[in-house]
Design a protein around this motif. Structure first.
Motif, mmCIF file in Angstrom:
data_model
loop_
_atom_site.group_PDB
_atom_site.id
_atom_site.type_symbol
_atom_site.label_atom_id
_atom_site.label_comp_id
_atom_site.label_asym_id
_atom_site.label_seq_id
_atom_site.Cartn_x
_atom_site.Cartn_y
_atom_site.Cartn_z
ATOM 1 N N UNK A 435 42.355 30.565 39.973
ATOM 2 C CA UNK A 435 40.966 30.289 39.624
ATOM 3 C C UNK A 435 40.079 31.301 40.328
ATOM 4 N N UNK A 436 39.456 32.157 39.567
ATOM 5 C CA UNK A 436 38.726 33.263 40.170
ATOM 6 C C UNK A 436 37.279 32.865 40.466
ATOM 7 N N UNK A 437 37.107 31.778 41.252
ATOM 8 C CA UNK A 437 35.753 31.344 41.608
ATOM 9 C C UNK A 437 35.047 32.392 42.442
ATOM 10 N N UNK A 438 35.806 33.112 43.295
ATOM 11 C CA UNK A 438 35.200 34.162 44.106
ATOM 12 C C UNK A 438 34.623 35.266 43.250
ATOM 13 N N UNK A 439 35.343 35.648 42.187
ATOM 14 C CA UNK A 439 34.828 36.674 41.281
ATOM 15 C C UNK A 439 33.572 36.229 40.572
ATOM 16 N N UNK A 440 33.507 34.957 40.213
ATOM 17 C CA UNK A 440 32.305 34.426 39.550
ATOM 18 C C UNK A 440 31.109 34.491 40.497
ATOM 19 N N UNK A 441 31.329 34.169 41.752
ATOM 20 C CA UNK A 441 30.249 34.245 42.741
ATOM 21 C C UNK A 441 29.726 35.683 42.867
ATOM 22 N N UNK A 442 30.652 36.653 42.866
ATOM 23 C CA UNK A 442 30.254 38.061 42.949
ATOM 24 C C UNK A 442 29.405 38.435 41.753
ATOM 25 N N UNK A 443 29.847 38.046 40.567
ATOM 26 C CA UNK A 443 29.119 38.381 39.344
ATOM 27 C C UNK A 443 27.715 37.778 39.353
ATOM 28 N N UNK A 444 27.610 36.503 39.715
ATOM 29 C CA UNK A 444 26.299 35.845 39.704
ATOM 30 C C UNK A 444 25.374 36.427 40.774
ATOM 31 N N UNK A 487 32.516 44.104 26.537
ATOM 32 C CA UNK A 487 32.008 44.341 27.885
ATOM 33 C C UNK A 487 32.818 43.517 28.883
ATOM 34 N N UNK A 488 33.342 44.196 29.906
ATOM 35 C CA UNK A 488 34.051 43.514 30.991
ATOM 36 C C UNK A 488 33.230 43.671 32.272
ATOM 37 N N UNK A 489 32.751 42.553 32.810
ATOM 38 C CA UNK A 489 31.926 42.589 34.006
ATOM 39 C C UNK A 489 32.795 42.506 35.267
ATOM 40 N N UNK A 490 32.282 43.066 36.346
ATOM 41 C CA UNK A 490 33.001 43.035 37.620
ATOM 42 C C UNK A 490 33.092 41.587 38.117
ATOM 43 N N UNK A 491 34.299 41.159 38.425
ATOM 44 C CA UNK A 491 34.514 39.810 38.951
ATOM 45 C C UNK A 491 34.960 38.802 37.921
ATOM 46 N N UNK A 492 34.554 38.990 36.646
ATOM 47 C CA UNK A 492 34.861 37.974 35.633
ATOM 48 C C UNK A 492 35.505 38.557 34.372
ATOM 49 N N UNK A 493 35.417 39.855 34.185
ATOM 50 C CA UNK A 493 36.004 40.469 33.002
ATOM 51 C C UNK A 493 35.202 40.188 31.744
ATOM 52 N N UNK A 494 35.916 40.044 30.627
ATOM 53 C CA UNK A 494 35.288 39.776 29.330
ATOM 54 C C UNK A 494 35.083 38.275 29.178
ATOM 55 N N UNK A 495 33.842 37.834 29.203
ATOM 56 C CA UNK A 495 33.537 36.391 29.117
ATOM 57 C C UNK A 495 32.746 36.043 27.851
ATOM 58 N N UNK A 496 32.794 36.918 26.854
ATOM 59 C CA UNK A 496 32.042 36.631 25.630
ATOM 60 C C UNK A 496 32.564 35.370 24.947
ATOM 61 N N UNK A 497 33.905 35.043 25.140
ATOM 62 C CA UNK A 497 34.443 33.843 24.519
ATOM 63 C C UNK A 497 33.803 32.571 25.027
ATOM 64 N N UNK A 498 33.182 32.613 26.200
ATOM 65 C CA UNK A 498 32.490 31.447 26.749
ATOM 66 C C UNK A 498 31.313 31.050 25.887
ATOM 67 N N UNK A 499 30.754 32.017 25.162
ATOM 68 C CA UNK A 499 29.556 31.750 24.372
ATOM 69 C C UNK A 499 29.871 31.173 23.010
ATOM 70 N N UNK A 500 31.155 31.160 22.633
ATOM 71 C CA UNK A 500 31.540 30.688 21.303
ATOM 72 C C UNK A 500 31.720 29.180 21.287
#
Length: 500
Positions: A435-444, A487-500
């Protein structure tokens, strides 16, 4: 290093490192794989014959033994010196490491002195002839002309001094299926592009004074015995001995070619320095995976800075252009960042939870795929010994010739090695999935730095974006082009699927 299996702890790894003082010590593939397994928690103990087998760089050896291994709860044992990190008897290790490095440094100095003496005495320092020459069978230290390759060299020089550019020469050689020097030099070399001559290859050949019959020593030198990097020496450091072997081209032709190269270099150096592209080092082709080159606007043919696939620029048969304007990239990325910023402002907790949930789903899918691939590899690895046994029996019975037997056994060895390497990679992906919670924190946290931004900047792209994959554009109709990117963001990668 021997190939070793990846399994759950505890795993005892016997690491008898083979060290060569002329190589970069800690950049060996198997050593790096071992350290990766250490970090993934797959190694419990590292045992070496003595410290010099582990390494001769006292700083890096100390870093691994005293910092990295304790951090991951890994025991380090050196048999000859009777050192064991669990017993705490590593007091003499810094001195031993320093002595080992002195030895490597002393050997390096002696080697350099020997090479320098040979080079200054007129001995050729290259280990094999350059393209256009071959060893004389009667005297293996002498060069004679390889007429097949020499004809290509003469043609390249003649075309260049007659006004043909590097692109025209490369195109001509490719159309007439002339193998590149690398392919020509190796009968066993396999290449998808055996006739794909590059500008750098042609320029290197055109710059070699050896084609006039001269020996040129000390063109390059190694920076340090600790580093494999080679740097070019300025011409004043070269040592040249004339007329040491048969010439392929005349000195007049060589001088004309150097004059043309010098003129073009002067024109290039006088060009105004251009700024670094905004999307430097983040744009990749979605199909071939290579980087995209920038095409600067010139006001005539190109009215906007744009990017194209580097593979397509070299060979259009291997990939399409994937052309996209910088203005379009800016609009697409700006809109995407604004979406997540608005979401962040409205409900930061919801955004964080949704990204983590999506990453978990994505990781579970990837883990399932890797696990399935490991099963397939295991089935094939279990089949190969039976294939070998049947093949050996057929050879004894005379059903298979010795040549066919050797070819099939070699291919089975290659397949086994590739499958084991792929299996190790799959297991690394499986063990590293979390679970990449740390990466999500970095991105936010980085996203918050640019709330309500007015204009996209290169600093923002570097801070937020890991990579952008550019697809071939779609054409819903003859008059409309739709650019497509991932688009792949630092910490979370490609998260466009979250919007679907």
């Amino acid at each position: 290093f021997p190939v070793y299996p990846l399994s759950a702890k505890p795993l005892i790894l016997l690491a008898f490192c083979r060290y060569r003082y002329h190589t970069s010590l800690f950049e060996r593939p198997e050593f790096e794989r071992m350290i990766q397994d250490v970090k993934n928690g797959l190694v419990e103990r590292v045992i070496v014959k003595d410290l010099s087998r582990f390494g001769r760089n006292y700083i890096l050896v100390g870093e691994y033994v005293e910092l990295i291994f304790p951090k991951y709860d890994v025991q380090f044992v050196s048999v000859s010196e009777n050192m064991d990190s669990e017993q705490g008897n590593l007091d003499m290790m810094p001195i031993n490491n320093l002595v080992n490095e002195w030895y490597a440094r002393d050997i390096s100095k002696k080697q350099k002195a020997s090479v320098k003496a040979r080079g200054n005495n007129g001995k050729r320092l290259t280990t094999k002839p350059i393209f256009g020459y071959e060893f004389d069978p009667a005297d293996h230290s002498a060069w004679i002309i390889d007429e097949t390759a020499a004809a290509v060299i003469r043609m390249i020089f003649d075309m260049y001094v007659s006004g043909k550019g590097l692109s025209m020469i490369a195109k001509y050689l490719k159309e007439h299926e002339v193998p590149t020097p690398k392919v020509y030099a190796s009968e066993t070399a396999e290449s998808d592009e055996p006739y794909n001559w590059s500008h750098s290859t042609l320029k290197s050949l055109l710059s070699k004074q050896e084609y006039c019959g001269d020996t040129v020593n000390f063109r390059t030198e190694r920076i340090s015995y600790k580093c494999k990097k080679i740097r070019s020496n300025p011409p004043e450091k070269w040592v040249i001995f004339k007329d040491t072997h048969p010439a392929i081209i005349s000195r007049e032709t060589y001088d004309k070619a150097q004059a043309i190269i010098g003129q073009k270099r002067k024109v290039f150096e006088e060009r105004p320095k251009l700024s670094v592209p905004m999307f430097h080092d983040v744009l990749y082709c979605a199909d071939c995976g290579k980087k995209l080159y920038i095409m600067r606007k010139n006001g005539k043919h190109i009215n906007s800075d744009s990017y194209v696939c580097s593979t397509s620029r070299k060979n259009k048969a291997l990939c399409t252009t994937h052309y996209i304007k910088e203005d379009e990239l800016v609009k697409l990325l700006t809109a995407d960042i604004h979406f997540y910023e608005n979401y962040l402002i409205m409900d930061e907790t919801a955004l964080k939870n949704n990204i983590i949930r999506y990453i978990r789903i994505r990781q579970n899918e990837n883990t399932a795929q890797y696990s399935e691939r490991v099963k397939q590899i295991d089935v094939r690895l279990n089949e190969i010994p039976d294939v070998r046994k049947r093949l050996f029996e057929e050879k004894l019975n005379g059903a298979v010739s010795a040549e066919v037997f050797a070819d099939i056994m070699t291919s089975l060895d290659d397949e086994t090695n590739k499958l084991k390497a792929e299996r190790s990679d799959c297991l690394l992906h499986i063990h590293s999935a979390c679970d990449d919670a740390g990466g999500v924190e970095v991105f936010l946290a980085r996203l918050k730095k640019y709330l309500h931004f007015d204009e996209l900047t290169a600093e923002m792209i570097e801070d937020l974006v890991e990579r952008i994959d550019v697809f071939e554009p779609e054409y819903p109709n003859p008059y409309t082009k739709v650019a497509r990117i991932r688009i792949c963001y630092i910490g979370v990668g490609d998260i466009r699927g979250m919007r679907e």
